[in-house]
Design an enzyme around this catalytic site. Structure first.
Site, PDB file in Angstrom:
ATOM      1  N   ALA A 282      18.889  -4.190 -15.180  1.00 39.00           N
ATOM      2  CA  ALA A 282      18.831  -2.736 -15.099  1.00 39.00           C
ATOM      3  C   ALA A 282      17.398  -2.251 -15.031  1.00 39.00           C
ATOM      4  CB  ALA A 282      19.503  -2.138 -16.322  1.00 39.00           C
ATOM      5  N   ASP A 328     -12.595  15.281  18.404  1.00 37.59           N
ATOM      6  CA  ASP A 328     -13.360  15.688  19.577  1.00 37.59           C
ATOM      7  C   ASP A 328     -12.898  17.092  19.961  1.00 37.59           C
ATOM      8  OD1 ASP A 328     -10.879  15.019  20.445  1.00 37.59           O
ATOM      9  OD2 ASP A 328     -11.523  13.687  22.051  1.00 37.59           O
ATOM     10  N   GLU A 696      18.204   3.682 -20.114  1.00 42.55           N
ATOM     11  CA  GLU A 696      19.225   2.677 -20.457  1.00 42.55           C
ATOM     12  C   GLU A 696      18.688   1.712 -21.511  1.00 42.55           C
ATOM     13  OE1 GLU A 696      20.050   1.069 -16.594  1.00 42.55           O
ATOM     14  OE2 GLU A 696      20.367   3.136 -15.937  1.00 42.55           O
TER      15      GLU A 696
END
Ligand code: ATP
Length: 890
Positions: A282, A328, A696
């Site tokens: 995880a 340019d 988690e």
């Protein structure tokens, strides 16, 4: 197969051997057949991986091995359901990664096709452009200055041909080439009658017979070297890999703590090990580099829609950090639609007025003057452009300045073809940005005459006489100075100036540009692009400095810069190329002046490189535009080399990192904005994934340390990662960005993807989510613990669902806090909503399908349980939003 090397053979013999014809080339049918026989003219720079090997490679990662180990353990302990579910997770994960890699490859291939070059070949007796891949041995190739050589070929006719072969031989100076036969064995660098794929023409032109294509060329033989060069990881991928490695170590540490805490509390070791493995999986964001690659590749496709072709993945990242654009003038800041505006001859100055019917009104006395007639002749003869009428449509071929001159001459009633036929060109000294002069020699039976045109100061130096009332007379230095002063006034009005001269019956030995007779000056108008001013403003607020570098006159450059708002009236003076010392001689004072200057005029390509070197020494990330052969080294040296798609040479396009299909400065700014958005998106999904994974880890760590008996089960953790994390993260990768992105200063490329402040934010997000998830469980405990409704499964389910939904809503926390919530780029991203919808459907499917419920240990919940779960998940969104908007976290 040619037994004897082609450089030792006479071209007629060689052509006959190859069943070709130097005058008419191959027929289309013959060319098709040869293409079948020899294959496409491409270098296999990367080994083509088969789809199967690409798919199998998805299983060769530490994450998959860990999961397979976990599945093995489950099977060993006869937990068939768990084992099978883990295997299913592995397969689904691999399929997602495989799909993403396939998408990224597709985008890259589509882009490769957009920048593929075309070759000029004679087929069916006419000069045609064919895609480079379709060139075959036996084709008659035509190349000119600025062209990439797209196949190996034996020269059979050439004019002043010079080729840069440094890519193949390492020789930095251009090699002069011709058609003479060589004898014996000759080393590659000395095969001067051959052209080699991968090199480019710096001067002149040539016709050559193709002898080798694709892997059969000298470049093909060293393709393995190219292979290595192309496969290097981008700096971003490297940073992501470093980040992943760091996270692996942090995770391993945490997982060990959780494992031993679990054991200490007497849990079954297999269960603890499974949770630990699930957690490791995880927490390790294995997919980061590939998601980043996908985001970069998709970003490149989006840029292509804005007419910007980015050729390297790494360039997208550099773009986001670019803080100086050296641009340019002609075509990039101006429209590149050039028309004659003023005629200046010794008898006076006349403005040219174009009538709606396409004619011009030039006063009779000017028209009748010899000076004017000579200028118009020169405009036609000393000119490389062409006006062709095809199917009643006028096609302009060539440089817009030259086209402008031709159009002016035709409005004056001249027939370009007639004049050119009457005075055929026998010699040419081509225009270069160093000499700033072009001269041609024309001969008919009775006379030979040179016409020349170029920058005023340069051409006047080559003039010894001036044409006055039909007679060439002495031209003194004071007269020249007066002309220069007069033309400067015109330049300050924004006109591009061209001086004209001629000489009759020149000696064939001397240079075409010696002892010329000056005839007058034309002032050409090239209006600025209107949209550039807004783009310049955007650059200013985005902390990007814009520098104009032009070969044009300082007064013209200043006028355009003023009109566009690039400089103000009180700005530092324009720096003239002649005042720019050699790089080695620069004092600190000089360097300071260079760094402060905004407009550089009359600059040579070498000075462009010096300026880039100085900027890079001062830690600038430089984007540099260019179009000509001579610009190639500067384009290469810049951090982002930008070539012009319309007027750029093939060489400039080949060495560049980015090609602008419309040549416009505005596209550069669009590209930088996109570069920033892509980087921001990558940061967003990294922050999202990390905070989700961390939450988690926290939840599991807490429940393990507090010995809560309703901790998440491994399959639930895997489900959350597969469903709730991946899809919203992918959607974040394609966020459109908001306008604030161009209000920030450019990113320092040395800073890590996630800086300290963001780490703080990520930890805070994870802590808030953990707090709310555990809060939901405690709330249900508080409500039910004295009733028979309360049980550990319910707590586990509330924990699980609160975490799922908190993470889903968390995607909205990835938007910028400076924008109102509902107007933020994430809320407006339709893919985020699609991702959420799919996730919710998947979660509901699991909830309502009995076997899936069993796999994930899910039970039915009451309305009240859902209110608690959803309520606390929204609470986490609310708390984080408040923290963000009050400035506590980012
Ligand atoms: P820009 O930055 O505006 O694109 P540049 O750097 O390309 O300009 P050059 O094309 O090198 O500038 O032109 C420099 C000068 O040379 C011009 O001011 C003009 O006087 C002269 N010049 C430009 N094109 C030609 C040409 N085709 N023939 C002769 N002289 C030219």
């Amino acid at each position: 197969m040619l037994v004897q090397p082609p450089y030792t053979k006479d071209t007629a013999v060689l052509a006959a051997e190859m069943h070709s014809e130097v005058q008419c080339g191959l027929s289309s049918e013959e060319a098709d057949k040869l293409l079948q026989q020899h294959g496409q003219n491409t270098i296999q720079s990367e080994k083509q991986r088969s789809l199967l090997s690409m798919l199998l490679q998805q299983f060769a990662s530490p994450m998959v091995l860990l999961l397979l180990f976990a599945a093995g353990l489950s099977f060993f302990f006869k937990e068939w359901l768990d084992g099978t579910a883990i295997l299913a997770v592995v397969v689904i994960n691999a399929l997602i990664s495989f799909y993403m890699e396939l998408q990224a490859n597709r985008s890259m291939n589509a882009l490769k096709h957009m920048v593929s070059l075309s070759a000029k070949v004679i087929r069916d007796s006419s000069l045609q452009e064919v895609p480079s891949e379709n060139v075959v041995p036996g084709d008659v190739l035509y190349v000119e200055a600025g062209d990439m050589i797209l196949a190996d070929a034996r020269i059979f006719s050439s004019t002043q041909l010079e080729v840069d072969e440094s890519a193949l031989t390492g020789e930095s100076l251009p090699v002069t080439k011709d058609e003479a036969v060589l004898a014996g064995e000759v080393p590659l660098a000395e095969r001067v009658n051959m052209l080699f794929k991968g090199t480019f023409v710096t001067k002149g032109n040539a016709y050559a017979l193709v002898t080798g294509t694709g892997m059969g060329t000298e470049l093909g033989k060293i393709a393995s070297l190219v292979q290595q060069a192309e496969q290097a990881a981008t700096p971003l991928e490297k940073k992501l890999e470093q980040l992943s490695k760091k996270l692996i170590w942090i995770t391993v540490g945490l997982v060990i703590v959780i494992f031993f805490a679990g054991l200490a509390q007497g849990a079954e070791w297999v269960k603890v090990l499974e949770v630990s493995i699930a957690l490791a999986v995880a927490a390790i964001p294995e997919g980061l580099p590939i998601v980043a690659t996908l985001a970069l590749a998709q970003g490149m496709l989006r840029m292509a829609k804005h007419k910007v072709i980015v050729k390297r993945l790494a360039a997208v990242e550099t773009l986001g950090g670019t803080n100086v654009i050296c641009t340019d003038k002609t075509g990039t800041l101006t429209q590149n639609i050039i028309s004659v505006n003023t005629i200046l001859i010794p008898s006076g100055k006349t403005e040219v007025i174009y009538s709606p019917d396409g004619t011009v009104a030039v006063p009779k006395e000017v028209q009748n003057s010899v000076n004017y007639q000579k200028i118009v002749d020169a405009a036609i003869l000393c000119n490389t452009a062409n006006l062709e009428v095809k199917n009643n449509v006028l096609r302009e071929v060539g440089d817009p300045l030259e086209v402008g001159l031709l159009k002016f001459s035709t409005t004056e009633g001249k027939d370009v073809h007639q004049v050119r036929e009457k005075f055929p060109k026998t010699r040419e000294e081509a225009f270069t940005s160093e000499t700033k002069i072009m001269a041609t020699l024309h001969e008919n039976r009775s006379t030979s005459i040179v016409f020349a045109k170029g920058a005023v100061e340069e051409l006047l130096q080559k003039c010894t006489r001036i044409l006055l009332e039909g007679d060439p007379q002495d031209f003194s230095d004071s007269q020249k100075a007066a002309w220069i002063a007069q033309t400067e006034l015109l330049a300050s009005e924004g006109l591009r100036l061209l001086a004209f001269a001629y000489k009759e019956t020149p000696s064939l030995q001397e240079s075409l540009t010696q002892g010329l007779v000056f005839t007058g000056v034309l002032g050409l108008l090239d209006p600025p692009r209107l949209e550039v001013s807004a783009a310049l403003e955007e650059c200013k607020s985005a902390g990007i400095k814009v520098i104009m570098i032009t070969g044009d006159h300082p007064a013209t450059a200043r006028n355009i810069a003023l009109k566009l708002g690039l400089i103000g009236d009180n700005e530092l003076p324009i720096m003239h190329g002649k005042d720019m010392k050699d790089f080695a001689d620069l004092t600190n004072q000089d360097k300071k002046r260079w760094l402060e200057t905004v407009v550089f005029a009359r600059v040579t390509p070498k000075q462009k490189i010096d300026l880039i070197t100085l900027l890079q020494e001062n830690k600038y990330i430089v984007g540099m535009t260019g179009d000509g052969v001579n610009d190639a080294p500067a384009i290469k040296k810049a951090d982002i080399g930008i070539a012009m798609g319309l007027r750029g040479t093939q060489v400039a396009q080949e060495v560049s990192d980015m090609v602008l299909k419309d040549d416009s400065f505005t596209s550069i700014v669009v590209a930088i904005k996109q570069g920033r958005i892509i980087f921001e998106n990558i940061k967003k999904f990294v922050a999202y994934l990390l905070s989700c994974n961390l939450s988690e880890l926290f939840v599991v760590a807490f429940s393990s340390v507090l010995n809560l008996h309703f901790a998440l089960v491994p399959l639930q953790i895997l489900f959350i990662n597969l469903v709730t994390d991946v899809l919203p993260a992918l959607a974040l990768g394609v966020t459109e960005g908001n306008n604030l992105i161009m209000k920030d200063k450019p990113r320092n490329p040395d800073t890590p993807i996630i800086d300290n402040q963001q780490w703080k934010a990520i930890f805070t997000y994870a802590a808030v989510i953990t707090f709310c998830v555990l809060g939901a469980v405690f709330a249900s405990h508080y409500l039910y613990h004295q009733t028979e409704l309360w049980n550990p499964q319910l707590c586990n389910n509330i924990l699980f669902f609160t975490l799922v939904f908190s993470q889903l809503w968390h995607v909205f926390n990835m938007s910028s806090a400076q924008v109102a919530f509902f107007k933020s780029e994430v809320v407006k991203n339709k893919y985020v909503w699609y991702a959420l919808a799919v996730c919710i459907v998947l979660v509901s499917t699991v909830y309502f399908t009995q076997p899936l419920r069993d796999v994930l240990s899910i039970y039915t919940m009451s309305i009240m349980d859902w209110v608690i779960s959803l309520g606390f998940s929204f609470l986490s969104l609310l708390i984080i939003q408040v923290l963000k908007r009050t400035g506590v976290v980012l």
